[in-house]
Design a protein around this motif. Structure first.
Motif, mmCIF file in Angstrom:
data_model
loop_
_atom_site.group_PDB
_atom_site.id
_atom_site.type_symbol
_atom_site.label_atom_id
_atom_site.label_comp_id
_atom_site.label_asym_id
_atom_site.label_seq_id
_atom_site.Cartn_x
_atom_site.Cartn_y
_atom_site.Cartn_z
ATOM 1 N N ASP A 235 -7.910 23.524 -127.948
ATOM 2 C CA ASP A 235 -7.897 24.900 -128.438
ATOM 3 C C ASP A 235 -8.526 25.083 -129.815
ATOM 4 O OD1 ASP A 235 -6.571 25.485 -126.099
ATOM 5 O OD2 ASP A 235 -4.576 25.478 -127.020
ATOM 6 N N GLY A 239 -12.294 24.505 -128.727
ATOM 7 C CA GLY A 239 -12.265 25.956 -128.690
ATOM 8 C C GLY A 239 -12.804 26.616 -129.946
ATOM 9 N N ASP A 243 -16.739 29.020 -126.110
ATOM 10 C CA ASP A 243 -16.025 30.074 -125.393
ATOM 11 C C ASP A 243 -16.251 29.826 -123.911
ATOM 12 O OD1 ASP A 243 -15.491 32.595 -123.982
ATOM 13 O OD2 ASP A 243 -15.244 33.440 -125.992
ATOM 14 N N SER A 244 -15.231 29.342 -123.228
ATOM 15 C CA SER A 244 -15.404 28.891 -121.847
ATOM 16 C C SER A 244 -15.844 30.001 -120.904
ATOM 17 C CB SER A 244 -14.108 28.255 -121.330
ATOM 18 O OG SER A 244 -13.053 29.189 -121.375
ATOM 19 N N SER A 245 -15.618 31.249 -121.274
ATOM 20 C CA SER A 245 -15.940 32.352 -120.364
ATOM 21 C C SER A 245 -17.225 33.092 -120.714
ATOM 22 C CB SER A 245 -14.781 33.363 -120.336
ATOM 23 O OG SER A 245 -14.578 33.913 -121.631
ATOM 24 N N ASP A 246 -17.755 32.901 -121.923
ATOM 25 C CA ASP A 246 -18.923 33.677 -122.342
ATOM 26 C C ASP A 246 -19.773 32.857 -123.309
ATOM 27 O OD1 ASP A 246 -20.797 35.493 -123.182
ATOM 28 O OD2 ASP A 246 -19.360 37.009 -123.857
ATOM 29 N N ARG A 249 -20.668 33.947 -126.875
ATOM 30 C CA ARG A 249 -19.652 33.930 -127.931
ATOM 31 C C ARG A 249 -19.419 32.521 -128.475
ATOM 32 N NH1 ARG A 249 -14.559 37.145 -125.674
ATOM 33 N NH2 ARG A 249 -13.869 36.759 -127.818
ATOM 34 N N ASP A 250 -20.269 31.580 -128.113
ATOM 35 C CA ASP A 250 -20.181 30.236 -128.686
ATOM 36 C C ASP A 250 -20.484 30.300 -130.181
ATOM 37 O OD1 ASP A 250 -19.638 29.190 -126.200
ATOM 38 O OD2 ASP A 250 -21.705 28.580 -125.791
ATOM 39 N N ARG A 251 -19.858 29.392 -130.946
ATOM 40 C CA ARG A 251 -19.990 29.412 -132.400
ATOM 41 C C ARG A 251 -20.208 27.983 -132.918
ATOM 42 N NH1 ARG A 251 -15.854 32.075 -130.303
ATOM 43 N NH2 ARG A 251 -14.582 30.231 -130.588
#
Length: 363
Positions: A235, A239, A243-246, A249-251
């Protein structure tokens, strides 16, 4: 015992009332498991961390005394070594690491607002003399010391100047931070020495013991260390940047140790450290396992997760941009979830504890 240390232990042990109040008896005394944990995991891990921290202190001193491309490379290598050593033991939240803010002073993360970076940048730009003295630095903001500060000093913008004689203040900051880190590492090994009260009470659950009033509470803490650590890796480490879903939105610049190109190496070390805790502690002996398969099943799941993490060794931004490697990063989170489930459900039940053991709040 420090009040904060005892409070943290209480949180770990009693955060889940159902677990603490489990009605099934434990299959065997936990004392042997605690002795193995102390002798075969805690002391060797902290000793390795201290050795690496002292080596970093030495290489930084050499860099400052004789700046060159070679001495800068050596200091950067020593940093990577000590960061990896810390990653293998950082989830052990008990004992001297919980006193005097050592946990945060060693590695302040996550730092979502970039507080540490801004403070370190300001200190370098302003040539703050306070950060070049180890004792003064130890009393400063936790975000200005430890691995986070050292990473920026050695790898951040302007760090190439450390190879020349033009960055004496920056190198003095690195010297003080490395010395402070080595001091804290020594405090950790010393705190777990054979002649300390902490070591004596750690292996002897008792109604009057401030750490563990019973075998069950001791087992709760060890199992909680494993589960909390795995949840935090998933997390607040993975995390932090994925971003596992988008994918939009990775950083990548919020990833741990990205400037040192150590993000995946540190995640691998995190997992290896928890695997080592499970194995060295002989924790599986505290479970009733008629088929003798549970320990090997958990080890197999650790191997899968570690193998996945180690296979991801390209620059982080490139991995996030590539659909195949990004999918492997997402899979790593799933693989960690499987280990958590094995411990939280299968192991907890086999050890006579209630299932549903969760530390989802992160670190």
């Amino acid at each position: 015992m420090k009040r904060r240390q005892i409070l943290m232990l209480a949180v770990l042990t009693w955060a889940n009332p159902a677990l603490a109040a489990g009605s099934e008896p434990l299959p065997a005394s936990i004392q042997s498991v605690l002795e193995h944990t102390l002798v075969d995991y805690i002391r060797p891990q902290y000793a390795a961390f201290e050795q690496a921290a002292v080596a970093l202190e030495t290489t930084v001193e050499t860099l400052c005394d004789a700046p060159s491309e070679a001495t800068l490379a050596a200091a950067r290598g020593a940093f990577r070594d000590v960061a990896g050593r810390w990653a293998q033991v950082e989830w052990l939240r008990i004992g001297p690491v919980m006193s005097e803010n050592r946990l945060e002073r060693i590695y302040f993360f996550p730092d979502r607002k970039g507080t540490g970076r801004k403070q370190v940048q300001a200190a370098i730009a302003g040539k703050d003399e306070g950060v070049t003295d180890a004792a003064a630095l130890a009393a400063n903001s936790v975000a200005m010391q430890g691995l986070g500060a050292l990473e920026y000093i050695l790898f951040g913008t302007g760090s190439e100047a450390l190879a020349t004689a033009t960055a004496s203040h920056r190198c003095g900051y690195a010297r003080a931070a490395a010395s402070n880190l080595a001091t804290m590492a020594g405090d950790l090994t010393g705190g777990w020495g054979a002649d300390t009260s902490l070591s004596r009470i750690f292996v002897a659950p008792d109604a009057q013991n401030p750490l563990f009033r019973s075998d069950r509470e001791a087992l709760n803490l060890l199992l909680g260390t494993l589960i909390h650590g795995l949840e935090a890796i998933r997390d607040t480490r993975l995390g932090a940047f994925l971003d596992s879903s988008d994918k939009h939105r990775d950083r990548p610049k919020l990833a741990p140790l990205w400037r040192a190109d150590m993000t995946m190496a540190s995640l691998s070390a995190n997992l290896k450290g928890l695997e080592a805790l499970f194995n060295a502690s002989t924790l599986e002996t505290a479970a009733v396992d008629p088929n003798g398969r549970l320990g090997n099943t958990i080890r197999f799941e650790f191997t899968q997760a570690i193998r996945t993490a180690e296979s991801l060794d390209a620059p982080l931004a490139d991995m996030l941009a590539d659909p195949q490697t990004r999918d492997k990063l997402v899979y790593l989170g799933y693989a960690i979830r499987i280990i958590i489930d094995r411990l939280d459900q299968d192991f907890a039940q086999a050890a006579g504890l209630s299932t549903g053991f969760s530390f989802g709040d992160g670190d």
